[in-house]
Design a protein around this motif. Structure first.
Motif, PDB file in Angstrom:
ATOM      1  N   GLU A  13      -2.334   6.470   7.645  1.00  0.00           N
ATOM      2  CA  GLU A  13      -1.114   6.144   8.240  1.00  0.00           C
ATOM      3  C   GLU A  13      -0.367   6.761   9.104  1.00  0.00           C
ATOM      4  O   GLU A  13       0.404   6.185  10.208  1.00  0.00           O
ATOM      5  CB  GLU A  13      -0.239   5.833   6.903  1.00  0.00           C
ATOM      6  CG  GLU A  13      -0.545   4.680   6.044  1.00  0.00           C
ATOM      7  CD  GLU A  13       0.343   4.178   4.911  1.00  0.00           C
ATOM      8  OE1 GLU A  13       1.292   5.114   4.590  1.00  0.00           O
ATOM      9  OE2 GLU A  13       0.213   3.177   4.475  1.00  0.00           O
ATOM     10  N   THR A  14      -0.515   7.957   9.177  1.00  0.00           N
ATOM     11  CA  THR A  14       0.027   8.837  10.157  1.00  0.00           C
ATOM     12  C   THR A  14      -0.709   8.559  11.487  1.00  0.00           C
ATOM     13  O   THR A  14       0.279   8.480  12.485  1.00  0.00           O
ATOM     14  CB  THR A  14      -0.102  10.317   9.789  1.00  0.00           C
ATOM     15  OG1 THR A  14       0.479  10.749   8.527  1.00  0.00           O
ATOM     16  CG2 THR A  14       0.451  11.228  10.715  1.00  0.00           C
ATOM     17  N   GLU A  15      -1.864   8.622  11.634  1.00  0.00           N
ATOM     18  CA  GLU A  15      -2.643   8.199  12.716  1.00  0.00           C
ATOM     19  C   GLU A  15      -2.128   6.803  13.435  1.00  0.00           C
ATOM     20  O   GLU A  15      -1.916   6.581  14.621  1.00  0.00           O
ATOM     21  CB  GLU A  15      -4.127   8.236  12.652  1.00  0.00           C
ATOM     22  CG  GLU A  15      -4.461   9.605  12.341  1.00  0.00           C
ATOM     23  CD  GLU A  15      -4.506  10.471  13.355  1.00  0.00           C
ATOM     24  OE1 GLU A  15      -4.597  10.155  14.555  1.00  0.00           O
ATOM     25  OE2 GLU A  15      -4.440  11.572  13.193  1.00  0.00           O
ATOM     26  N   TRP A  89       2.316  -5.946  13.732  1.00  0.00           N
ATOM     27  CA  TRP A  89       3.903  -5.728  13.714  1.00  0.00           C
ATOM     28  C   TRP A  89       4.589  -5.514  12.385  1.00  0.00           C
ATOM     29  O   TRP A  89       5.387  -4.591  12.355  1.00  0.00           O
ATOM     30  CB  TRP A  89       4.319  -7.105  14.363  1.00  0.00           C
ATOM     31  CG  TRP A  89       5.642  -7.168  14.870  1.00  0.00           C
ATOM     32  CD1 TRP A  89       6.624  -8.012  14.400  1.00  0.00           C
ATOM     33  CD2 TRP A  89       6.339  -6.309  16.128  1.00  0.00           C
ATOM     34  NE1 TRP A  89       7.832  -7.795  15.160  1.00  0.00           N
ATOM     35  CE2 TRP A  89       7.639  -6.906  16.072  1.00  0.00           C
ATOM     36  CE3 TRP A  89       5.822  -5.471  16.756  1.00  0.00           C
ATOM     37  CZ2 TRP A  89       8.641  -6.007  16.700  1.00  0.00           C
ATOM     38  CZ3 TRP A  89       6.667  -5.166  17.830  1.00  0.00           C
ATOM     39  CH2 TRP A  89       8.207  -5.321  17.861  1.00  0.00           C
ATOM     40  N   GLU A  90       4.297  -6.367  11.569  1.00  0.00           N
ATOM     41  CA  GLU A  90       4.853  -6.068  10.126  1.00  0.00           C
ATOM     42  C   GLU A  90       4.384  -4.440   9.729  1.00  0.00           C
ATOM     43  O   GLU A  90       5.312  -3.787   9.122  1.00  0.00           O
ATOM     44  CB  GLU A  90       4.663  -7.216   9.330  1.00  0.00           C
ATOM     45  CG  GLU A  90       4.837  -8.302   9.336  1.00  0.00           C
ATOM     46  CD  GLU A  90       6.536  -8.350   9.549  1.00  0.00           C
ATOM     47  OE1 GLU A  90       7.312  -7.768   8.778  1.00  0.00           O
ATOM     48  OE2 GLU A  90       7.249  -9.035  10.397  1.00  0.00           O
ATOM     49  N   HIS A  91       3.203  -4.287   9.868  1.00  0.00           N
ATOM     50  CA  HIS A  91       2.732  -2.775   9.512  1.00  0.00           C
ATOM     51  C   HIS A  91       3.533  -1.963  10.097  1.00  0.00           C
ATOM     52  O   HIS A  91       3.878  -0.740   9.512  1.00  0.00           O
ATOM     53  CB  HIS A  91       1.242  -2.838   9.489  1.00  0.00           C
ATOM     54  CG  HIS A  91       0.786  -1.574   9.028  1.00  0.00           C
ATOM     55  ND1 HIS A  91       0.641  -1.190   7.769  1.00  0.00           N
ATOM     56  CD2 HIS A  91      -0.131  -0.493   9.758  1.00  0.00           C
ATOM     57  CE1 HIS A  91       0.076   0.128   7.421  1.00  0.00           C
ATOM     58  NE2 HIS A  91      -0.338   0.406   8.824  1.00  0.00           N
ATOM     59  N   ALA A  92       3.800  -2.080  11.464  1.00  0.00           N
ATOM     60  CA  ALA A  92       4.576  -1.066  12.125  1.00  0.00           C
ATOM     61  C   ALA A  92       6.097  -0.732  11.827  1.00  0.00           C
ATOM     62  O   ALA A  92       6.375   0.318  11.694  1.00  0.00           O
ATOM     63  CB  ALA A  92       4.442  -1.395  13.609  1.00  0.00           C
ATOM     64  N   LYS A  93       6.574  -2.061  11.630  1.00  0.00           N
ATOM     65  CA  LYS A  93       8.073  -1.946  10.987  1.00  0.00           C
ATOM     66  C   LYS A  93       8.109  -1.349   9.706  1.00  0.00           C
ATOM     67  O   LYS A  93       8.904  -0.299   9.455  1.00  0.00           O
ATOM     68  CB  LYS A  93       8.465  -3.447  10.812  1.00  0.00           C
ATOM     69  CG  LYS A  93       8.827  -3.831  12.027  1.00  0.00           C
ATOM     70  CD  LYS A  93       9.368  -5.267  11.948  1.00  0.00           C
ATOM     71  CE  LYS A  93       8.775  -6.504  11.774  1.00  0.00           C
ATOM     72  NZ  LYS A  93       9.661  -7.574  11.357  1.00  0.00           N
ATOM     73  N   THR A  94       6.954  -1.454   8.834  1.00  0.00           N
ATOM     74  CA  THR A  94       7.080  -0.755   7.407  1.00  0.00           C
ATOM     75  C   THR A  94       6.702   0.590   7.699  1.00  0.00           C
ATOM     76  O   THR A  94       7.637   1.659   6.986  1.00  0.00           O
ATOM     77  CB  THR A  94       6.036  -1.338   6.544  1.00  0.00           C
ATOM     78  OG1 THR A  94       6.348  -2.736   6.649  1.00  0.00           O
ATOM     79  CG2 THR A  94       5.985  -0.682   5.187  1.00  0.00           C
ATOM     80  N   LEU A  95       5.881   1.081   8.642  1.00  0.00           N
ATOM     81  CA  LEU A  95       5.755   2.743   8.815  1.00  0.00           C
ATOM     82  C   LEU A  95       6.943   3.320   9.225  1.00  0.00           C
ATOM     83  O   LEU A  95       7.118   4.357   8.935  1.00  0.00           O
ATOM     84  CB  LEU A  95       4.566   2.767   9.717  1.00  0.00           C
ATOM     85  CG  LEU A  95       3.175   2.469   9.044  1.00  0.00           C
ATOM     86  CD1 LEU A  95       1.927   2.442  10.366  1.00  0.00           C
ATOM     87  CD2 LEU A  95       2.742   3.349   7.683  1.00  0.00           C
ATOM     88  N   PHE A  96       7.516   2.612  10.261  1.00  0.00           N
ATOM     89  CA  PHE A  96       8.705   3.223  11.010  1.00  0.00           C
ATOM     90  C   PHE A  96       9.757   3.300   9.999  1.00  0.00           C
ATOM     91  O   PHE A  96      10.510   4.338   9.910  1.00  0.00           O
ATOM     92  CB  PHE A  96       9.105   2.542  12.159  1.00  0.00           C
ATOM     93  CG  PHE A  96       8.467   3.036  13.501  1.00  0.00           C
ATOM     94  CD1 PHE A  96       8.488   3.964  13.926  1.00  0.00           C
ATOM     95  CD2 PHE A  96       7.410   1.908  13.777  1.00  0.00           C
ATOM     96  CE1 PHE A  96       7.817   4.470  15.254  1.00  0.00           C
ATOM     97  CE2 PHE A  96       6.714   2.437  14.962  1.00  0.00           C
ATOM     98  CZ  PHE A  96       6.877   3.587  15.597  1.00  0.00           C
ATOM     99  N   GLN A  97      10.100   2.358   9.042  1.00  0.00           N
ATOM    100  CA  GLN A  97      11.067   2.455   7.930  1.00  0.00           C
ATOM    101  C   GLN A  97      10.656   3.425   7.124  1.00  0.00           C
ATOM    102  O   GLN A  97      11.623   4.345   6.568  1.00  0.00           O
ATOM    103  CB  GLN A  97      11.089   0.993   7.293  1.00  0.00           C
ATOM    104  CG  GLN A  97      11.789   0.082   8.125  1.00  0.00           C
ATOM    105  CD  GLN A  97      11.621  -1.336   7.426  1.00  0.00           C
ATOM    106  OE1 GLN A  97      10.927  -1.673   6.582  1.00  0.00           O
ATOM    107  NE2 GLN A  97      12.473  -2.293   7.938  1.00  0.00           N
TER     108      GLN A  97
END
Length: 101
Positions: A13-15, A89-97
């Motif tokens: 997830e960090t990568e 896109w949804e995964h990116a939003k989750t990771l940034f949140q």
């Protein structure tokens, strides 16, 4: 000492977050994503007409976004139609949140 190891430990997830962040590291790419998020798709030529940049520059930005998995392209000869990759896109939003929480 354990806390310090947790801070530097990389995981998938960090990568992934770093890959998304790098793709978002240019204002034109952010603008392209905003444009694509507000409509279902567009062609490279549409973006060339909208942004004051050369076609080759727009194509390079699209390539970066596609390589990061934030957008996807569908070949419609002789053009390529681009849209948001909804899953990533949804995964990116989750990771940034999670990152900013």
């Amino acid at each position: 000492m354990k806390r310090n190891l947790e801070l530097i430990a990389y995981n998938e997830e960090t990568e992934t977050l770093a890959k998304f962040a790098k793709a978002l590291g240019h204002p034109t790419r952010i603008a392209i994503l905003k444009r694509l998020a507000n409509q279902c798709s567009c062609f490279t030529g549409d973006l060339v007409n909208e942004f004051p940049l050369a076609q080759s520059t727009i194509s390079q930005h699209l390539k970066e976004l596609k390589n990061a998995g934030l957008i996807q392209g569908e070949l419609k000869p002789p053009k390529i139609k681009y849209c948001i990759n909804q899953k990533n896109w949804e995964h990116a939003k989750t990771l940034f949140q999670q990152f900013f929480h």
